[in-house]
Enzyme design. Structure first.
Site, PDB file in Angstrom:
ATOM      1  N   TRP A 113       0.861  -1.174   0.000  1.00  0.00           N
ATOM      2  CA  TRP A 113       0.000   0.000   0.000  1.00  0.00           C
ATOM      3  C   TRP A 113       0.898   1.224   0.000  1.00  0.00           C
ATOM      4  O   TRP A 113       2.086   1.128   0.268  1.00  0.00           O
ATOM      5  CB  TRP A 113      -0.985  -0.001   1.168  1.00  0.00           C
ATOM      6  CG  TRP A 113      -0.437   0.314   2.532  1.00  0.00           C
ATOM      7  CD1 TRP A 113      -0.443   1.528   3.162  1.00  0.00           C
ATOM      8  CD2 TRP A 113       0.178  -0.602   3.445  1.00  0.00           C
ATOM      9  NE1 TRP A 113       0.129   1.419   4.402  1.00  0.00           N
ATOM     10  CE2 TRP A 113       0.520   0.118   4.595  1.00  0.00           C
ATOM     11  CE3 TRP A 113       0.483  -1.963   3.394  1.00  0.00           C
ATOM     12  CZ2 TRP A 113       1.144  -0.461   5.695  1.00  0.00           C
ATOM     13  CZ3 TRP A 113       1.106  -2.541   4.484  1.00  0.00           C
ATOM     14  CH2 TRP A 113       1.424  -1.793   5.614  1.00  0.00           C
ATOM     15  N   ASP A 132       5.083  -5.159   3.489  1.00  0.00           N
ATOM     16  CA  ASP A 132       5.166  -6.110   4.597  1.00  0.00           C
ATOM     17  C   ASP A 132       6.285  -7.103   4.300  1.00  0.00           C
ATOM     18  O   ASP A 132       6.526  -7.453   3.148  1.00  0.00           O
ATOM     19  CB  ASP A 132       3.845  -6.861   4.762  1.00  0.00           C
ATOM     20  CG  ASP A 132       2.759  -6.006   5.391  1.00  0.00           C
ATOM     21  OD1 ASP A 132       3.084  -4.943   5.942  1.00  0.00           O
ATOM     22  OD2 ASP A 132       1.589  -6.420   5.330  1.00  0.00           O
TER      23      ASP A 132
END
Length: 184
Positions: A113, A132
């Protein structure tokens, strides 16, 4: 003597209860009871001021009771670091990695994101990609959750509450990096 006192208290209580019953109907009691129940349920949802929390923690650590010092926006192991404006997860800088590199034994998520964060040092907006790191269990150190300009879940590219490791072979989330993609 005690019997007379108890009888007198009983008569007084009965008279007061009957007086209240004559002045107020059952609907009035039910209405007030309903207001109390709903009001009691709504009370925890009312906004309240959390601005004193930082100062309280500072005072507990031996600080002075005066105004709280402004957090350093240039410390990459603190949630207030300027790149973390849309960050949600554990800082890889606290988990054996860096701002841009995943810790050993993990790999960057294939999807991520983005956020647009202002660098206070030059006053410019930067596009930051949050990746991540996947493959190990959650790091558990330095949890940050900043939602500046976060969008609802139907705009996935700017939503930070998703396990972005879902596209990887091993979908276990460990920590998150923040990589500057460019100037906004």
């Amino acid at each position: 003597m005690l019997k007379r006192l108890l009888a007198w208290m009983d008569r007084l209580t009965q008279a007061r209860v009957r007086d209240v019953a004559h002045r107020h109907g059952r609907r009035s009691l039910l209405g007030k009871l309903g207001v109390a129940l709903v009001g009691g349920a709504v009370l925890p949802m009312l906004p309240f001021d959390r601005s004193g929390q930082f100062g309280s923690a500072q005072a507990a650590e031996g600080g002075h009771g005066g105004p709280a010092a402004k957090p350093d926006p240039n410390d990459p192991v603190k949630c207030e670091y300027w790149r973390y404006c849309a960050f949600d997860g554990f800082l890889c800088t606290c988990c054996g990695g860096s701002l841009t590199q995943c810790p050993p034994g993990t790999e960057a998520s294939k999807v991520s994101w983005v956020g647009t964060c202002m660098n206070p040092n030059d006053g410019r907006q930067y596009l930051v990609s949050y990746n991540d790191c996947c493959g190990k269990g959650a790091c558990g150190n330095c949890l940050c959750n900043n939602n500046e300009r976060e969008r609802p879940g139907y705009r996935l590219g700017v939503h930070n509450d998703i396990n972005w490791c879902m596209a990887n072979t091993n979908s276990m989330f460990h920590c998150t990096t923040s990589i500057i993609v460019g100037v906004a």
